[in-house]
Design a protein around this motif. Sequence first.
Motif, PDB file in Angstrom:
ATOM      1  N   LYS C 164       0.891  -1.217  -0.149  1.00 19.41           N
ATOM      2  CA  LYS C 164       0.244   0.021   0.182  1.00 19.41           C
ATOM      3  C   LYS C 164       1.085   1.292  -0.016  1.00 19.41           C
ATOM      4  CE  LYS C 164      -2.844  -1.424   3.746  1.00 19.41           C
ATOM      5  NZ  LYS C 164      -3.477  -1.181   4.503  1.00 19.41           N
ATOM      6  N   LYS C 165      -0.112   2.145  -0.548  1.00 17.85           N
ATOM      7  CA  LYS C 165       1.324   3.602  -0.656  1.00 17.85           C
ATOM      8  C   LYS C 165       0.013   4.685  -0.762  1.00 17.85           C
ATOM      9  CE  LYS C 165       2.526   3.423  -5.336  1.00 17.85           C
ATOM     10  NZ  LYS C 165       3.784   3.616  -5.660  1.00 17.85           N
ATOM     11  N   PHE C 166       0.576   5.466   0.162  1.00 15.85           N
ATOM     12  CA  PHE C 166       0.252   7.060  -0.404  1.00 15.85           C
ATOM     13  C   PHE C 166       1.144   8.008  -0.387  1.00 15.85           C
ATOM     14  CE2 PHE C 166      -1.880   6.207   4.167  1.00 15.85           C
ATOM     15  CZ  PHE C 166      -2.750   6.253   3.686  1.00 15.85           C
ATOM     16  N   HIS C 167       0.999   9.178  -1.475  1.00 16.22           N
ATOM     17  CA  HIS C 167       1.938  10.032  -1.480  1.00 16.22           C
ATOM     18  C   HIS C 167       1.965  10.869  -0.962  1.00 16.22           C
ATOM     19  CE1 HIS C 167      -0.972  13.238  -3.169  1.00 16.22           C
ATOM     20  NE2 HIS C 167      -1.319  12.564  -4.081  1.00 16.22           N
ATOM     21  N   TYR C 168       3.165  11.813  -0.562  1.00 13.79           N
ATOM     22  CA  TYR C 168       3.352  13.303   0.284  1.00 13.79           C
ATOM     23  C   TYR C 168       2.459  13.652   0.613  1.00 13.79           C
ATOM     24  CZ  TYR C 168       8.439  10.745   0.854  1.00 13.79           C
ATOM     25  OH  TYR C 168       9.723  10.493   0.769  1.00 13.79           O
ATOM     26  N   GLY C 169       1.931  14.431  -0.283  1.00 10.43           N
ATOM     27  CA  GLY C 169       0.877  15.264  -0.430  1.00 10.43           C
ATOM     28  C   GLY C 169      -0.397  14.421   0.711  1.00 10.43           C
ATOM     29  N   GLU C 170      -0.680  13.442   0.728  1.00  8.14           N
ATOM     30  CA  GLU C 170      -1.579  13.058   1.419  1.00  8.14           C
ATOM     31  C   GLU C 170      -1.533  12.940   2.870  1.00  8.14           C
ATOM     32  OE1 GLU C 170      -3.781   9.721  -0.503  1.00  8.14           O
ATOM     33  OE2 GLU C 170      -1.215   8.639  -1.509  1.00  8.14           O
ATOM     34  N   LEU C 171      -0.207  13.192   3.220  1.00 10.08           N
ATOM     35  CA  LEU C 171       0.659  12.537   4.621  1.00 10.08           C
ATOM     36  C   LEU C 171       0.665  14.236   5.024  1.00 10.08           C
ATOM     37  CD1 LEU C 171       2.777   9.736   3.794  1.00 10.08           C
ATOM     38  CD2 LEU C 171       0.307   9.912   4.451  1.00 10.08           C
ATOM     39  N   VAL C 172       1.082  14.786   4.266  1.00 11.12           N
ATOM     40  CA  VAL C 172       1.773  16.825   4.658  1.00 11.12           C
ATOM     41  C   VAL C 172       1.191  17.514   5.523  1.00 11.12           C
ATOM     42  CG1 VAL C 172       1.023  18.041   2.832  1.00 11.12           C
ATOM     43  CG2 VAL C 172       3.203  18.462   3.758  1.00 11.12           C
ATOM     44  N   VAL C 173      -0.324  17.018   5.864  1.00 12.95           N
ATOM     45  CA  VAL C 173      -0.874  18.416   7.093  1.00 12.95           C
ATOM     46  C   VAL C 173      -0.679  17.387   7.722  1.00 12.95           C
ATOM     47  CG1 VAL C 173      -3.528  18.990   7.158  1.00 12.95           C
ATOM     48  CG2 VAL C 173      -2.501  18.567   4.680  1.00 12.95           C
ATOM     49  N   ASP C 174      -0.791  16.198   7.550  1.00 13.49           N
ATOM     50  CA  ASP C 174      -0.840  15.880   9.095  1.00 13.49           C
ATOM     51  C   ASP C 174       0.212  15.688  10.062  1.00 13.49           C
ATOM     52  OD1 ASP C 174      -3.879  15.174   9.579  1.00 13.49           O
ATOM     53  OD2 ASP C 174      -3.117  13.282   8.334  1.00 13.49           O
ATOM     54  N   ALA C 175       1.326  15.778   9.028  1.00 17.91           N
ATOM     55  CA  ALA C 175       3.065  16.162   8.972  1.00 17.91           C
ATOM     56  C   ALA C 175       2.851  16.744   9.699  1.00 17.91           C
ATOM     57  CB  ALA C 175       3.822  14.798   8.638  1.00 17.91           C
ATOM     58  N   SER C 176       2.981  18.109   9.095  1.00 20.70           N
ATOM     59  CA  SER C 176       3.390  19.209   9.621  1.00 20.70           C
ATOM     60  C   SER C 176       2.368  19.453  11.427  1.00 20.70           C
ATOM     61  CB  SER C 176       2.526  20.347   8.623  1.00 20.70           C
ATOM     62  OG  SER C 176       0.808  20.540   9.067  1.00 20.70           O
ATOM     63  N   LYS C 177       1.907  18.661  12.063  1.00 27.34           N
ATOM     64  CA  LYS C 177       1.423  18.932  12.947  1.00 27.34           C
ATOM     65  C   LYS C 177       2.006  18.885  13.878  1.00 27.34           C
ATOM     66  CE  LYS C 177      -3.156  19.812  11.477  1.00 27.34           C
ATOM     67  NZ  LYS C 177      -4.181  18.907  10.588  1.00 27.34           N
ATOM     68  N   LEU C 178       2.953  17.225  13.685  1.00 30.99           N
ATOM     69  CA  LEU C 178       4.226  16.971  14.361  1.00 30.99           C
ATOM     70  C   LEU C 178       5.261  17.310  14.773  1.00 30.99           C
ATOM     71  CD1 LEU C 178       4.231  12.987  12.349  1.00 30.99           C
ATOM     72  CD2 LEU C 178       3.168  13.813  14.367  1.00 30.99           C
ATOM     73  N   GLU C 179       4.986  16.963  16.491  1.00 32.24           N
ATOM     74  CA  GLU C 179       6.991  17.940  16.607  1.00 32.24           C
ATOM     75  C   GLU C 179       8.405  16.930  15.741  1.00 32.24           C
ATOM     76  OE1 GLU C 179       8.793  20.056  19.990  1.00 32.24           O
ATOM     77  OE2 GLU C 179       6.638  19.614  19.144  1.00 32.24           O
TER      78      GLU C 179
END
Lengths: 157, 197, 718
Positions: C164-179
């Motif tokens: 399975k895979k996600f492109h970075y664009g699908e992850l970036v919003v949530d990733a931006s909330k990480l420390e």
Amino acid sequence: MINLNINQKSYEVDADPDMPLLWAIRDLVGLTGTKYGCGVAQCGACVVHLNGEAVRSCVTKVSRAEGKKIVTIEGLSKNNDHPLQLAWNEVNVPQCGYCHSGQLMSAAVLLRENPNPTDEDIDSAMSGNICRCGTYPRIRKAIHLAAELHKKEGGTK
Amino acid sequence: MAVILSMIGIMAFGLSTLNNRPNVTGETIQKIKKDSIASVRAFEQVYQVLMSPRCMNCHPSGDIPLQGDDSHLHEMHPKRGQDGKGVFAMKCANCHQPNNTPGLHTPPGNPDWHLPPADMKMVFQGKTAHELAKQLVNPKQNGNKSMKQLLEHADDGLVLSGWNSGEGRSQPPMSHAAFKKAWETWINTGAYAPKSK
Amino acid sequence: MSTNQVSRRDFLRVSGLAGTALCLGFYFPSSAKEAEIVNTSGVPKSEVELNAWIHIDTDGKVTIFNHRAEMGQGSFQSVPQIIAEELEVDLKEVNIILAQGNREKYGSQITGGSSTIRGSYKNLLKLSATARIMLITIAAKKWNVPITACYAESGHVLHKASGKKFHYGELVVDASKLEAPKEVVLKKISEYKLIRKPLHRQDTPLKTNGTAIFGLDKKLPGMLYATVERNPRLRGIVKSFDASAALKIPGVTKVFKVRMGVFNTFREGVAVVANSTWAAMQGKKALKVEWDDSGFEHINTTEIYRRQQEDLQTKEGLYLKKQGNPDDILRQEGKTIDVVYQTPYQSHSCMEPVNCVAHYQGDKVEIWGPIQAPEWVQDYISGQLGLPKEKVIVNMTFLGGGFGRKAFMDYPHEATMISKEIGAPVQVVWTREDDATQGPYRPGISYRCQGAIHNGEVTALKFRMSGQNNDHWRGGKTDQANRSTSEGFLKPYFDSIKNISFAEVQFETPVPTMWWRSVYASTNGFAYESFLDEVALAAGKDPLDLRRQYLQDERCQRLIDKMEEVSGWKKRKKNEGFGAAITECFSSTVGQIVKVSKDASGKIKIDQVWAVMDCGWYVNPDIIRAQVEGSIIMALGAATIHEITFKDGLVEQRNFYDYKMPRITDIPPIEVHIMENDADAGGVGEPGLPAFAPALTNAIFDLTGKRIRKLPFDLSAV
């Protein structure tokens, strides 16, 4: 008004007939691929094709170009795929890149008139183009490669 | 000054060759009054002009023209080419415009800028007066010019441009009128060559 | 790669997404050596001083900001090549944008001292790996699998087991909330897919079809063109000027006096504004200006070297380095050598003459140009105009060559002052003649080199240089020796030769001088490495063996082995001259061997140049080879073809007809070898230059017995 045919398009420019073609192309037409390097036909950065010849646009008056076919680097190929452009990419020729519009336009006349140039032919054709970054060894290599590519394509370009 | 003449070849040329050329008019021939002393003296003037940078620079011994008042090899090494008009991206007219480009160190201009062609190089550089005089009257070395055509060559556009050579370049050592007079005198008195030294 | 530089549309797209895209930045605490990585997504700039090299939008489009100038040396390729490696993106799919000047965001941006890679690669690797880990973390969370079950590739996070895979664009919003994670594991060299590979440069296609935008290619609506007639004596002021003829040139609209800063001083000129470059150039020719340059020495080149060389015989100068007591040793028994070397002033003469576009708009100014130090320009213009720094926007275009010249503020300042005067955007074009005659120049320097040889061993070296100190133009202390007095000289010599000193005998002229590719190493290298050849001869040693003996350092030993191996140094034949030189600058060491012979007419011919570069960790071997080739050709010009000279305070060279350049017909075959090791990265753009001239003259000595101590020299007249 002076009519210029550049890359198969017609442009009306309001230029003094004595204005060098270089400045008409850059400042009035807005095609900036052709470069100013010395203004006195020493360096070759400004080379364009005028009826197929590699003239130095910095000393060529716009009046001389009227009614003739001008080709600039932007018109060397439609898709950046002239054998020389492909070879330039393959060999990683440019460094700063500023002189290479002129280098390519000079080399294009060489290849048209001599599809299989020797090192000596390359010297004869390219000794008018200065490169301050010192890309000369790669220019030589890329012209040889372009000649090969050209042959493979059956000389269509 | 005692002028010792070299009669070989030139004398023969002055008579027989001229008479044999079909395109020489009677009028031209009539003008010739052989005078070896006057002819050689005139050629000394002609030689000074032809060996000046304005003439010699485009009549080099090699296949690269010369440049400047010191007649150094032309900077970016343009080559003569078959027709004398350069090769590939380095054709004379790519830089040399129909007219002089304004400013110092800019290309001088002429609509027909060229070197002698590869099959008739008409070298001036390194030639003695004797050699050059002989070369000039020899159609096999002068561009197939008859004496009439040679006479007319003094007013050739490219020859004239030697006296309109652009800013900062020296002129030939005499006016064009003086040169033309010497040129015509040289030819019309028999086109004698100074003795070889 | 889809675009090259910031088009208005792309820029809005990128910056408009700042709130939702992942923006990682460095935080540069003033005391810390290494930057701390923090997540800056959505953080207002005013609160944290940060930066972002990487932007990822929700479509997965990645934009990499190159914070350094691209002037031919390849930062446009090598910075993204580093980022793409640890971020796991396909270099062909990313946007690369030349960043604006911003010290707070990017730290140092000055593209000089061959510092782009060596100064930022560790941070860039870490920053990119951090972003990748954050994206993987989110993907793992969404799939509810361990992070270790996932990996990143070509802008996607994949689940190993299921595919399975996600492109970075699908992850970036949530990733931006990480420390941002504090520690990340970086790849080993053996794991690199992009770094250390000779990838094609991303800027090449733009440079083969005329689409690359250099400074002179920048156009703005309503933009006018200007030229400036500047004081030909480089200093002083405008006494008066007559603009009447200039104003009659069709297209010329305005003529006025302008003053621009030149380092810690200023110069004046008369600006001609017109509606085309050509009209402005014609107007400049028609100007009549009377200058006041009283108070400045009208210097002559002969006087410069006479004074330097006289002082070198009588003055000790200021010591930069001194160990042991060379003076005592030189007075004792044994052979001594005492010679003077001379090197010329040089012009950078970039193919793109100096130029700048400025648009002054009252409360702000925006600048575009071929600029090596955007943050310095920002600081300087802000100070000069009294504008807050954020109101001085400095955009780097591609540079048609830099070599040090475009690291200064004079020309953006001048353009700003002209725009301010006319109330419109303006492009100030320096003619080739302006570029050649106005400096700043590499300073011309004389060196006195003394050496003592006892029982075949080198017992003392004493070096003194006399030439202008660039630092003085930037407010450097005048009671200290030039800090570059020993630049280029290899450090291990200090371990093996007990008595060494380097001193500067101070020398000043009114001529502005400044960095020129490889700076003082470019002249020091000639003097010091030629002198070591003279010492080798006096000691009865092979020149390469002498270096091997006195450079007791593992990397140097390997470098020398390589030089010997690739050049066939030991197998050289009669009628062949071989010369060697090794120099170090900007943390890289380069050794060169030049082979010469005589052609049929008896003239010296350069048959081959071998260069060996040890720059430690590196990014792109083909860019390194290109930089070394180019450096050698630039050095060939400086050693054998051109120099800047002065007569009565005026520069004598004006254009390529009297400051001649090497042409394709002058170039010897060049072979470049790169040493493989993982030592800290050194510079690449400059270190290939200094060793060429001494290797050439050492080769000429080897062939002819003629020692050349003065540059430039005419190769055809040796």
